[in-house]
Design a protein around this motif. Sequence first.
Motif: not given
Length: 324
Positions: A4-5, A23-24, A45-48, A301-307
């Motif tokens: 979850n993001v 991700f959700q 529930e958040a992971h990011a 920022a999107v790339d950082n979260v995804r990785l």
Amino acid sequence: MKKNVIVMGQLSTAQWSELEQHFQLVELAKPLDLTQPEVRTALDEAHALIGSGLPITTELLDAAPKLEVIATISVGYDNIPVDELTRRGIMLCNTPDVLTETTADTGFALVMATARRVVELAEWVKAGHWQASLGPDMFGSDVNGKTLGMVGFGRIGQAVARRGALGFGMKVLYSNASPKPELEKELGAERRELNELLAEADFVCLTVPLTAETEKLIGAEQLAQMKTSAILINIARGKVVDENALIDALEKGVIKAAGLDVFKQEPLSVSSPLLTMPNVVALPHIGSATHETRQAMAQRAVDNVRLALQGERPISLVNEETWT
């Protein structure tokens, strides 16, 4: 099951879709109201977290036990408790590099605007006062060939210095940085102690990060060391300057003018004397505010979260200890 993001900032449709493939996503507005059940549920529930101006507090972190990474859509993170994140094993990512040139453009725009009194004279013309040729009391100052003093000489400081040295034939001084022999050779830059730089420079440009050491780095004592013809440019953080001391120095003619993109309090109070001073150019913190750069920052920022959530090292990791 997808992780979850929480998204708390503007993402393009393509960027949202890119994250949603893996991700959700839950979108929340700032400021977060931790008394709201839906906010508490999302955090639980958040992971990011991804967004700009993220309101990171201990209470928020306590409410997000699964949090693995926070991706701020900014370079600065002085409002985020890095040590606390590190203690909890939460990665913090920012967006350097992608806004360097744009922010340097803003800095040099302030140099030009203050020196040539661009805003003041444009408003004078619009008010219908241009009835004859200008007299000396309306003249500005040259930029070409003058001395540019960079307080801070990181990526943005170097980019501003290149504009001055290579575009306007300016002599470049720098302080509050380790020696930069390659840049000294490229730009003819010279390293100075801060007090020496303040005394020599025609333009003093601040690009240092905000830390305990740099808060109010420029106060009454430092302003008094500058030339009465000198101009202060701040594209760092508002709290790097003692704002009351700056107002006093501008009112008394201790320095000539100031170009400011950052302030102690943002948005700037409508009662601030800075708003009525003709020798001040005040911008609404637009250092990186172009369509292209803001999209590039969001993408980083999107790339950082995804990785990070896929178990790979993020591109721009602030607290390296969480990875090693």
